[in-house]
Write an enzyme that holds these catalytic residues in place. Structure first.
Site, short mmCIF file in Angstrom:
data_model
loop_
_atom_site.label_atom_id
_atom_site.label_comp_id
_atom_site.label_asym_id
_atom_site.label_seq_id
_atom_site.Cartn_x
_atom_site.Cartn_y
_atom_site.Cartn_z
N THR A 51 0.88 -1.13 0.13
CA THR A 51 -0.09 0.16 -0.04
C THR A 51 0.86 1.31 0.10
OG1 THR A 51 -1.78 -1.36 1.19
CG2 THR A 51 -2.06 0.96 1.12
N LYS A 106 6.28 11.47 21.14
CA LYS A 106 6.07 12.59 22.29
C LYS A 106 4.66 12.57 22.60
CE LYS A 106 9.82 15.09 19.90
NZ LYS A 106 9.93 16.65 19.00
N ARG A 154 -2.60 4.96 7.42
CA ARG A 154 -2.73 3.65 7.98
C ARG A 154 -2.55 3.97 9.45
NH1 ARG A 154 -0.44 -1.85 5.92
NH2 ARG A 154 -2.28 -1.41 4.27
N HIS A 194 -10.32 -1.00 4.35
CA HIS A 194 -9.32 -0.81 3.47
C HIS A 194 -9.78 -0.52 2.08
CE1 HIS A 194 -5.35 -0.89 2.11
NE2 HIS A 194 -4.97 -2.08 2.54
#
Ligand code: NCD
Length: 299
Positions: free
Chosen positions: A52, A80, A101, A129
């Site tokens: 992908t 972070k 994704r 998807h």
């Protein structure tokens, strides 16, 4: 315009994208580049990907666009503690579209709610998807066209991890638009979630869906398209299944075996040279479809 789910798609959308993909295919990897239309595509991947991510990179580059590639979110501010929303708000200032994704179901929709640019769902956990589904359906559509046939009337069998396999969910959602016979074959613990079943059957009451625990001789003889899905171990699925010689013997001569890849042991390598193996064809089609999607979104 976002591309979040195959539930939002119409037959007209599908036809438009497939026709664009056919043009890309004809141009044979040398599409006409319009410099004036140069865009920046962000590839934002919180989960591993080979096909992908690379195919979007390749499709964008072949169209003359630039790609901002963020594959390893651990090198970004995500480590972070930055929220998905803040990351999307940031990247959407730099890019003209974001391919996302993410491990959570619904992440693409969350992103779309705060993004200033189109979000393309490249997999949201065990959710959907849609771009994989477009290339899957394109592969089926092209074979039907070659034979002067139609998707309507096909007998389609989906086998494997139907619970956590997002490509299965998106494919089922889009198949609501066609009059096909669907057979679901899965181990008991990996059956299709009730919610997906409901969503995909609601649309067309005439659809025929059957569920079986194994790929029987009768199903093999009846199937035009067998779509196999690996065990999604990363989402907690546990099972073992593999296509056997005996089952292959009962396949129709002109049926097709499909798989989104990566595969594990569910399709043994000895089947790869069989003319009914279409999973490498799917990879090729993925490039054309993603070029078509980008053109559709950027125009
Ligand atoms: C699929 C995925 O990530 O959902 N891969 C792909 O994009 N072709 C299939 C899988 O991981 O099993």
């Amino acid at each position: 315009m976002h591309l979040l789910s195959t539930q939002d798609m119409t037959l007209a959308d599908i036809e438009r994208i497939f026709n664009k993909a056919l043009v890309k295919e004809k141009e044979h990897f040398r599409p006409k580049i319009r410099n004036s239309a140069k865009k920046i595509l962000a590839n934002l991947f919180y989960e591993p990907s080979t096909r992908t991510s690379s195919s979007f990179f390749s499709a964008a580059t072949k169209l003359g666009h630039t790609v901002l590639q963020i594959n390893e979110v651990k090198y970004s501010s995500v480590t972070k503690g930055e929220t998905l929303e803040d990351t999307i708000r940031t990247i959407s200032q730099y890019a003209d579209a974001i391919v996302l994704r993410h491990p959570d179901i619904g992440a693409a929709r969350t992103a779309a709610n705060v993004s200033d640019v189109p979000i393309i769902n490249a997999g949201d956990g065990a959710g959907e998807h849609p771009t994989q589904t477009l290339l899957d359906l394109y592969t089926i559509w092209k074979k039907c066209r070659k034979q002067g046939k139609d998707i309507n009337g096909l007998s389609i069998t989906l086998m494997g991890d139907l619970k956590n396999g997002r490509t299965i969910h998106s494919l089922l959602n889009i198949l609501r638009l066609y009059n096909v016979k669907i057979t679901l074959v899965s181990p008991d613990n990996l059956r299709l979630p009730e919610s997906v079943y409901r969503d995909s059957t609601n649309f067309n009451e005439g659809r025929r869906i059957a569920e079986e625990p194994t790929l029987t001789e009768k199903i093999c003889q009846d199937t035009d398209v067998l779509y196999v899905k690996r065990v999604q171990k990363e989402r907690g699925s546990v099972a073992e299944y593999q296509l056997t010689n005996e089952q292959v013997k009962h396949f129709k001569n002109d049926m097709m075996v499909m798989h989104p890849l990566p595969r594990n042991e569910e399709i043994p390598q000895w089947f790869d040279n069989d003319r009914r193996a279409y999973y490498f064809e799917q990879i090729k089609n993925g490039l054309y479809i993603r070029m078509a999607i980008l053109e559709d979104i950027f125009l």
